[in-house]
Design an enzyme around this catalytic site. Structure first.
Site, PDB file in Angstrom:
ATOM      1  N   ASP A  89      -9.253  -0.651   5.846  1.00 19.25           N
ATOM      2  CA  ASP A  89      -8.377  -1.032   6.960  1.00 19.25           C
ATOM      3  C   ASP A  89      -6.908  -1.087   6.526  1.00 19.25           C
ATOM      4  O   ASP A  89      -6.015  -0.788   7.309  1.00 19.25           O
ATOM      5  CB  ASP A  89      -8.798  -2.403   7.483  1.00 19.25           C
ATOM      6  CG  ASP A  89     -10.302  -2.500   7.720  1.00 19.25           C
ATOM      7  OD1 ASP A  89     -10.702  -2.783   8.836  1.00 19.25           O
ATOM      8  OD2 ASP A  89     -11.080  -2.266   6.770  1.00 19.25           O
ATOM      9  N   PHE A  90      -6.654  -1.511   5.272  1.00 16.72           N
ATOM     10  CA  PHE A  90      -5.273  -1.674   4.824  1.00 16.72           C
ATOM     11  C   PHE A  90      -4.635  -0.351   4.414  1.00 16.72           C
ATOM     12  O   PHE A  90      -3.436  -0.283   4.169  1.00 16.72           O
ATOM     13  CB  PHE A  90      -5.188  -2.679   3.666  1.00 16.72           C
ATOM     14  CG  PHE A  90      -5.802  -4.010   3.988  1.00 16.72           C
ATOM     15  CD1 PHE A  90      -5.762  -4.512   5.284  1.00 16.72           C
ATOM     16  CD2 PHE A  90      -6.435  -4.763   3.018  1.00 16.72           C
ATOM     17  CE1 PHE A  90      -6.342  -5.744   5.591  1.00 16.72           C
ATOM     18  CE2 PHE A  90      -7.012  -5.990   3.321  1.00 16.72           C
ATOM     19  CZ  PHE A  90      -6.969  -6.475   4.604  1.00 16.72           C
ATOM     20  N   HIS A 114     -11.512  -5.797   8.612  1.00 16.73           N
ATOM     21  CA  HIS A 114     -12.168  -5.626   7.315  1.00 16.73           C
ATOM     22  C   HIS A 114     -13.447  -4.807   7.485  1.00 16.73           C
ATOM     23  O   HIS A 114     -14.408  -4.981   6.762  1.00 16.73           O
ATOM     24  CB  HIS A 114     -12.524  -6.992   6.703  1.00 16.73           C
ATOM     25  CG  HIS A 114     -11.341  -7.801   6.291  1.00 16.73           C
ATOM     26  ND1 HIS A 114     -10.551  -8.472   7.188  1.00 16.73           N
ATOM     27  CD2 HIS A 114     -10.794  -8.034   5.072  1.00 16.73           C
ATOM     28  CE1 HIS A 114      -9.578  -9.101   6.539  1.00 16.73           C
ATOM     29  NE2 HIS A 114      -9.699  -8.849   5.259  1.00 16.73           N
ATOM     30  N   GLU A 123       0.818  -1.212   0.000  1.00 21.71           N
ATOM     31  CA  GLU A 123       0.000   0.000   0.000  1.00 21.71           C
ATOM     32  C   GLU A 123       0.856   1.269   0.000  1.00 21.71           C
ATOM     33  O   GLU A 123       0.514   2.272  -0.626  1.00 21.71           O
ATOM     34  CB  GLU A 123      -0.958  -0.001   1.190  1.00 21.71           C
ATOM     35  CG  GLU A 123      -2.130  -0.974   1.062  1.00 21.71           C
ATOM     36  CD  GLU A 123      -1.772  -2.411   1.394  1.00 21.71           C
ATOM     37  OE1 GLU A 123      -0.613  -2.666   1.804  1.00 21.71           O
ATOM     38  OE2 GLU A 123      -2.647  -3.293   1.253  1.00 21.71           O
ATOM     39  N   GLN A 135      -7.745  -2.474  -0.996  1.00 25.54           N
ATOM     40  CA  GLN A 135      -8.682  -3.601  -1.023  1.00 25.54           C
ATOM     41  C   GLN A 135      -9.732  -3.443   0.084  1.00 25.54           C
ATOM     42  O   GLN A 135     -10.904  -3.716  -0.122  1.00 25.54           O
ATOM     43  CB  GLN A 135      -7.930  -4.914  -0.896  1.00 25.54           C
ATOM     44  CG  GLN A 135      -8.754  -6.066  -1.384  1.00 25.54           C
ATOM     45  CD  GLN A 135      -7.894  -7.194  -1.899  1.00 25.54           C
ATOM     46  OE1 GLN A 135      -7.315  -7.932  -1.119  1.00 25.54           O
ATOM     47  NE2 GLN A 135      -7.792  -7.325  -3.203  1.00 25.54           N
ATOM     48  N   PHE A 136      -9.292  -2.989   1.236  1.00 26.94           N
ATOM     49  CA  PHE A 136     -10.186  -2.616   2.333  1.00 26.94           C
ATOM     50  C   PHE A 136      -9.626  -1.329   2.938  1.00 26.94           C
ATOM     51  O   PHE A 136      -8.404  -1.148   2.997  1.00 26.94           O
ATOM     52  CB  PHE A 136     -10.227  -3.705   3.424  1.00 26.94           C
ATOM     53  CG  PHE A 136     -11.027  -4.920   3.045  1.00 26.94           C
ATOM     54  CD1 PHE A 136     -12.324  -5.092   3.504  1.00 26.94           C
ATOM     55  CD2 PHE A 136     -10.481  -5.889   2.221  1.00 26.94           C
ATOM     56  CE1 PHE A 136     -13.064  -6.217   3.144  1.00 26.94           C
ATOM     57  CE2 PHE A 136     -11.218  -7.014   1.853  1.00 26.94           C
ATOM     58  CZ  PHE A 136     -12.509  -7.183   2.318  1.00 26.94           C
TER      59      PHE A 136
END
Lengths: 348, 321
Positions: free
Chosen positions: B83-84, B125, B58, B80-81
């Site tokens: 959170d990441f 997630h 990321e 992707q989420f």
């Protein structure tokens, strides 16, 4: 100590190499003298923040700078005054940024080594180590998408300490996956601030990491300008000709503190006495004289001319007005209409 | 024809790629696979070389986007989420957000954050991270609540010359449907009155708009008319629309799915209290997720975040003060 005998060096005597050596040397000298003047301004309290010198790293830095050309991308780090000058940065950008002049490229908003001109390919580093490398990758990827990459390359500089970051790993892996013309130059100057290499990494030579990222790896004596030029030119040529990303690891010793606030008393005296502790500028001068490329008088004259130019530029910048807080736009967004009108910043 | 919130995001990206050769998409699994949620389905085939799979990096994804923006591109990064995105946090808040201010070179990047909770998502997630990005100067933060806004605001995000954090709510991906894509939308930075009322102003955004709309029906059964303000962007925050609504109702409840400490609801209440204290007939209130990580089991998850039921209780409590 005298340099390698002429007969052992296949490039010596070649006019092109001589000219490149002399050019790189002048940038080394310029950077050393500029650094010393900035250190003296720091000691006299004329600089707001820190001062970070490249002493001992000029051969590697200038060597890289002269191998790059206009249209390349360059992300220097804190000890790259020499490489910056060689890449085309005017010293007034450095002095204005150190002194906080609003006429500098960072317009008083950022200082010292955090300067650059992104549209001219010179990236202004942020302080977070390893962060510039993926930005260089993105510039190269964009040029490739725009079908104007041509033979341009991107070079990024880092110390051995910065190789421990996640950003370094992510960016090198990315450059390998995209097979970008990235030239990653790592100055292993033995200390990351005060931390020695045995607390920083566990491999024998950082260049071992090159293979893991799909890079060609090169090791070079960072104290020897001739060797730096030879290795860097080869690496840059490899990248230009589509042979993928290149990593150069150069052992040397930082001949100063982390910044001018740091007395560097932690540096092992045995390292200073070792081959690593040689002063690259002196070695380059010895070779210039031994080869007959420049005389001692010519070197002395260069030194005086550069000092005069540096002092004149400092005087010019010192006469420039300081920034005016009430004239600042205080706009972090380029889209003025999207400014958030928070009530907490000033009384209505 | 029925278009979901997720379709709208895909269609907006399709149109951005079609209309502007400077646009490209970079993220994990976005290429031939079409993305973890299929928000880029078929786009790699339709726009060869412009929808690019990234390694699980990321930080380097955002770093590369900044570099590409300097070279004149308009990248869209798919996290992707949400959170990441914390792995790319440094490049977002310290690099992208400071570039224009430091150098005068704009940084037009859009970072899509599939945000918020879904049943079974669990601690990593499910996060709603809009607040931490809004905290930093130099970033625009969008939180669309409707299919129309998902489409229109994403197109705006790509067109804006600054970094945009686009918080698209995963719970809305499939649940929310519209009959067609919009041809025009409210300006960015302008809040929307999602429901008119006279007794209470509820300020919210993203998926919570729909919980609040449902809760307003419960309040109606009790004889109250609740006005609901959908912020649309949380930075900039449209304080004027909020204050104008409070002027009509005299009461304020802020609802957010994010954690309470220093969040959007706190910011809205601080602004209204400072700028419109005398318009308030009761202390302003807020309702947020509980101050714990987001739980996995549906029973716990449903109790962790505000729901129509808990919002209705908060509304009625405040209305009876």
């Amino acid at each position: 100590m005298l340099p390698t005998a002429v007969s052992n060096d296949p490039l010596a005597g070649v006019a092109e190499f001589r000219d490149q050596f002399i050019r790189a040397y002048r940038f080394m000298l310029h950077a050393r003298l500029l650094d010393e003047r900035l250190a003296s301004l720091y000691r006299s309290g004329k600089i707001f923040g820190g001062v970070f010198l490249g002493r001992g790293q000029e051969a590697l830095s200038a060597g890289l700078g002269v191998c790059l050309r206009q249209g390349d991308v360059f992300a220097p780090l804190i000890r790259d005054a020499a490489g910056r000058l060689a890449f085309g940065e005017h010293m007034i950008d450095s002095i204005r940024t150190y002194l906080g002049s609003p006429l500098g490229p960072m317009r008083s908003r950022d200082g010292n080594v955090h300067r650059g001109r992104p549209k001219e390919g010179l990236l202004p580093m942020i302080s977070h180590l390893g962060a510039m490398i993926s930005v260089v990758n993105g510039m190269l990827m964009a040029r490739r998408m725009q079908k104007r990459l041509g033979t341009s390359v991107g070079a990024a500089c880092l110390g051995e300490g910065g190789t421990s970051t996640g950003a370094f790993h992510e960016a090198l892996n990315q450059a390998g996956v995209e097979r970008l013309p990235l030239v990653m130059v790592i100055a292993n100057n033995q200390y990351a601030y005060s931390t020695p290499t045995n607390r920083q990494f566990a491999c024998d030579n950082l260049v071992e990491r090159a293979a893991g990222y799909g890079f060609d790896g090169h090791t070079v004596d960072g104290t020897d300008l001739g060797e730096c030029l030879e290795t860097l030119q080869k690496a840059v040529d490899n990248a230009r000709s589509g042979r993928g990303p290149q990593m150069i690891v150069a052992p040397l010793l930082r001949l100063c503190g982390h910044g001018e606030h740091d007395d560097s008393s932690y540096i092992d005296p045995r390292l200073k006495q070792s081959e690593l502790g040689r002063d690259c500028l002196e070695i380059a001068e010895q070779r210039l004289v031994a080869e007959g490329w420049l005389s001692g008088e010519e070197i002395g004259r260069s030194r005086s001319e550069l000092l005069a130019a540096i002092d004149e530029t400092i005087s010019t910048v010192q006469r420039e007005s300081a920034p005016n807080a009430s004239a600042e736009s205080w706009q972090a967004l380029s889209t003025v209409s999207l400014r958030d009108m928070s009530s907490g910043t000033e009384m209505a | 024809m029925s278009i979901t919130y997720l379709d709208a995001i895909r269609e907006a990206q399709d149109r951005a790629l079609k209309d502007d050769p400077r646009v490209f998409i970079y993220g994990q699994d976005v290429g031939a696979f079409g993305g973890a949620f299929k928000a880029t389905k078929n786009l790699a085939a339709k726009y060869p070389g412009r929808v690019i799979d990234a390694p699980i990096s990321e930080d380097a994804m955002v770093g590369a986007a900044i570099g590409a923006a300097i070279e004149g591109m308009r990248p869209i990064i798919e996290m992707q989420f949400a959170d990441f995105s914390t792995v790319g946090f440094n490049q977002m808040v310290n690099h992208a957000a400071t570039l224009y201010w430091r150098t005068g070179v704009p940084c037009p990047i859009t970072i899509r954050l599939p945000s918020g909770g879904t049943s079974g998502g669990g601690p990593f997630h499910s996060q709603s991270l809009e607040t931490i990005y809004a905290h930093f100067p130099g970033i625009v933060v969008m939180t669309p609540a409707t299919v129309e806004d998902a489409y229109g605001m994403l197109l705006s995000a790509v067109a804006i010359d600054d970094p945009v954090i686009f918080c698209e709510h995963k719970y809305l991906y499939y649940h929310l449907k519209a009959s067609s894509l919009p041809t025009e939308s409210l300006p960015i930075g302008k809040a929307r009155i999602a429901r008119q009322g006279r007794d209470l102003t509820v300020v919210t955004y993203s998926a919570m708009v729909h919980e609040c709309l449902a809760a307003a029906e419960v309040a109606r059964d009790e004889g109250y008319e609740v006005e609901i303000v959908d912020l649309r962007t949380i930075k900039p925050l449209d304080t004027d629309t909020v204050v104008a609504s409070v002027a009509r109702t005299g009461r304020l409840l802020c609802v957010g799915e994010a954690w309470p400490w220093g969040g959007v609801s706190a910011e809205v209440i601080a602004r209204v209290t400072a700028e419109a204290f005398d318009l308030l007939d009761a202390p302003p209130q807020r309702l947020n997720a509980k101050d714990t990580p987001v739980p996995y089991h549906p029973n716990l998850w449903a109790a962790h975040r505000p729901t129509a039921q808990s919002v209705a209780q908060s509304m009625l409590r405040l209305l009876r003060l």
